[in-house]
Design an enzyme around this catalytic site. Structure first.
Site, PDB file in Angstrom:
ATOM      1  N   LYS A  82       7.367  13.866   0.571  1.00 27.11           N
ATOM      2  CA  LYS A  82       8.198  12.690   0.287  1.00 27.11           C
ATOM      3  C   LYS A  82       7.412  11.701  -0.573  1.00 27.11           C
ATOM      4  O   LYS A  82       6.183  11.814  -0.694  1.00 27.11           O
ATOM      5  CB  LYS A  82       8.625  12.031   1.601  1.00 27.11           C
ATOM      6  CG  LYS A  82       7.463  11.519   2.445  1.00 27.11           C
ATOM      7  CD  LYS A  82       7.909  11.095   3.838  1.00 27.11           C
ATOM      8  CE  LYS A  82       6.732  10.595   4.665  1.00 27.11           C
ATOM      9  NZ  LYS A  82       7.119  10.292   6.039  1.00 27.11           N
ATOM     10  N   ARG A 140      13.709   4.747  15.484  1.00 27.34           N
ATOM     11  CA  ARG A 140      13.809   4.591  14.039  1.00 27.34           C
ATOM     12  C   ARG A 140      14.899   5.511  13.497  1.00 27.34           C
ATOM     13  O   ARG A 140      15.887   5.045  12.961  1.00 27.34           O
ATOM     14  CB  ARG A 140      12.446   4.902  13.405  1.00 27.34           C
ATOM     15  CG  ARG A 140      12.325   4.508  11.963  1.00 27.34           C
ATOM     16  CD  ARG A 140      10.970   4.829  11.382  1.00 27.34           C
ATOM     17  NE  ARG A 140      10.711   6.270  11.318  1.00 27.34           N
ATOM     18  CZ  ARG A 140       9.706   6.813  10.615  1.00 27.34           C
ATOM     19  NH1 ARG A 140       8.871   6.028   9.954  1.00 27.34           N
ATOM     20  NH2 ARG A 140       9.522   8.120  10.601  1.00 27.34           N
ATOM     21  N   TYR A 198      -8.728 -15.513 -12.970  1.00 25.96           N
ATOM     22  CA  TYR A 198      -7.719 -16.488 -12.527  1.00 25.96           C
ATOM     23  C   TYR A 198      -8.237 -17.324 -11.371  1.00 25.96           C
ATOM     24  O   TYR A 198      -8.857 -16.803 -10.439  1.00 25.96           O
ATOM     25  CB  TYR A 198      -6.463 -15.757 -12.058  1.00 25.96           C
ATOM     26  CG  TYR A 198      -5.597 -15.228 -13.176  1.00 25.96           C
ATOM     27  CD1 TYR A 198      -5.071 -16.078 -14.139  1.00 25.96           C
ATOM     28  CD2 TYR A 198      -5.288 -13.872 -13.243  1.00 25.96           C
ATOM     29  CE1 TYR A 198      -4.260 -15.582 -15.157  1.00 25.96           C
ATOM     30  CE2 TYR A 198      -4.477 -13.369 -14.253  1.00 25.96           C
ATOM     31  CZ  TYR A 198      -3.970 -14.237 -15.212  1.00 25.96           C
ATOM     32  OH  TYR A 198      -3.168 -13.743 -16.208  1.00 25.96           O
TER      33      TYR A 198
HETATM   34  C1  LIG Z   1       6.193  10.987   6.882  1.00 28.40           C
HETATM   35  C2  LIG Z   1       6.641  11.879   7.957  1.00 28.40           C
HETATM   36  C3  LIG Z   1       5.874  13.005   8.321  1.00 28.40           C
HETATM   37  C4  LIG Z   1       4.481  13.227   7.776  1.00 28.40           C
HETATM   38  O1  LIG Z   1       3.624  12.305   8.413  1.00 28.40           O
HETATM   39  P1  LIG Z   1       2.052  12.255   8.165  1.00 28.40           P
HETATM   40  O2  LIG Z   1       1.577  11.231   9.115  1.00 28.40           O
HETATM   41  O3  LIG Z   1       1.890  11.825   6.747  1.00 28.40           O
HETATM   42  O4  LIG Z   1       1.499  13.598   8.413  1.00 28.40           O
HETATM   43  C5  LIG Z   1       6.404  13.888   9.232  1.00 28.40           C
HETATM   44  N1  LIG Z   1       7.616  13.661   9.813  1.00 28.40           N
HETATM   45  C6  LIG Z   1       8.366  12.571   9.512  1.00 28.40           C
HETATM   46  C7  LIG Z   1       9.677  12.376  10.188  1.00 28.40           C
HETATM   47  C8  LIG Z   1       7.904  11.639   8.587  1.00 28.40           C
HETATM   48  O5  LIG Z   1       8.632  10.557   8.327  1.00 28.40           O
END
Ligand SMILES: *Cc1c(COP(=O)(O)O)cnc(C)c1O
Length: 345
Positions: free
Chosen positions: A33, A128, A242
């Site tokens: 993702k 969630r 800055y």
């Molecule tokens: C992002 C996510 C993962 C992967 O999690 P990591 O901590 O990056 O290994 C797995 N399952 C869900 C539902 C997620 O949202």
């Protein structure tokens, strides 16, 4: 070349997947993702498919396009957000597998795409995503008759092995799914490290593939070198950047580097981050600006062509600590301006 060079080691990512697959007493998927945590979903999915990954996950259906193009028609691509309104054509055309989160999504999916593969996401306490226990109990029979390919949930505290939430969620997941005869998945990277009780049939590591905590044994994946645009000499009392927020307390040499908060080098790194020239640390001085960063190189014997922010001396989690955040945010903030170079073979 004035953009910073972001080298991404595809072999290291594949090796991290293989290591997590060995730890997982289960099929090991790959979470790609957010453009594979900012590193490039297409290239990485292809490398992981070559390493043996047969199942991928994205957050939203749109992200499935690049992954499908990279891996071809075979591998399963799961969508955590499920079947959202307007996604039906994408899910059908790209052959995505939505993880259905609500009764509305179940209805939408079964009406729009009867017979199209889907999974179900269950809430075991994180509050969630996913169906709650009473909802699931009411409709499980109907859903199970449609042959879901996966029942999944997500751990809220898996990066803390001693946290009581882990066995609590494990227990709830068992109660919600035992004896149903459907493949199950509970663990991301943190859960893989909690041990085989947490693995079920499919594990879903993300951050561990990309070299981040909590997978301490991960091979580092990225290197980030920022080119030096200009070097100047300051006398004692002169100021930098800055807000005049840094003042030289000795005659100093300051290097101006190409890269800034527009590239995900968070402004909270101002006055905190350290760059490296081979084995020598050089402190970031003044504020990080949009496109430029200033570094004190007074103690270097020569003028560097570039300085290293992520490399052998400092990983993603070290930088995250300096910025007051986590490795996930550092990775996913890395902007589009870098010259991304993929190393392999
Ligand atoms: C992002 C996510 C993962 C992967 O999690 P990591 O901590 O990056 O290994 C797995 N399952 C869900 C539902 C997620 O949202």
């Amino acid at each position: 070349m004035s953009t910073a060079a972001l080298a991404i080691d595809l072999d290291a990512i594949a090796a991290n997947w293989t290591a997590l697959a060995r730890l997982s007493q289960a099929e090991t998927a790959a979470v790609v993702k957010a453009d594979a945590y900012g590193l490039g979903a297409g290239r990485i999915a292809r490398a992981l498919a070559r390493a043996g990954a047969r199942r991928f996950f994205v957050a939203v259906a749109e992200e499935g396009a690049a992954v499908r193009e990279a891996v071809g028609p075979g591998p399963e691509i799961g969508v955590f957000a499920g079947h959202m309104r307007g996604d039906t054509d994408m899910i059908a055309d790209l052959g995505l597998t939505p993880m259905l989160n609500t009764l509305d999504q179940v209805t939408r999916h079964l009406e729009a795409l009867p017979g199209h593969p889907f999974g179900v996401q269950l809430d075991t306490g994180m509050n969630r995503l996913g169906m709650e226990w009473d909802e699931w109990a009411a409709v499980a029979e109907i859903i199970l008759a449609q042959n879901p390919v996966l029942l999944m949930s997500h751990l809220a505290c898996a990066d803390e092995p001693g946290h009581p939430m882990n066995p609590y969620q494990l227990d709830i997941f068992h109660q919600m799914t035992d004896g149903l005869g459907v493949p199950r998945s509970l663990s991301a990277t943190g859960g893989v490290l909690l041990g085989p009780d947490y693995h079920f049939d499919v594990t879903r590591p993300g951050i561990g593939l990309y070299g981040g905590a909590p997978f301490d044994r991960a091979r580092p994946v990225i290197r980030l070198d920022l080119p030096v645009v200009q070097i100047r000499a300051l006398t004692t009392g002169e100021v930098v950047g800055y807000g005049n927020s840094w003042q030289a307390t000795r005659p100093s040499r300051i290097a101006t580097l190409s890269g800034g908060y527009a590239d995900g080098l968070l402004r909270s790194l101002s006055h905190k981050a350290v760059f490296w020239h081979e084995d020598r640390p050089c402190p970031l001085v003044g504020r990080v600006s949009m496109d430029l960063i200033t570094v004190d190189i007074t103690d270097l014997p020569d003028d560097p062509a570039y300085l290293t922010l992520l490399g052998p001396h400092q990983g993603v989690d070290d930088l995250a600590t300096q910025a007051g955040t986590i490795g996930y945010e550092i990775l996913t903030s890395l902007g589009p301006r870098y010259d991304r170079r993929y190393l392999s073979g």
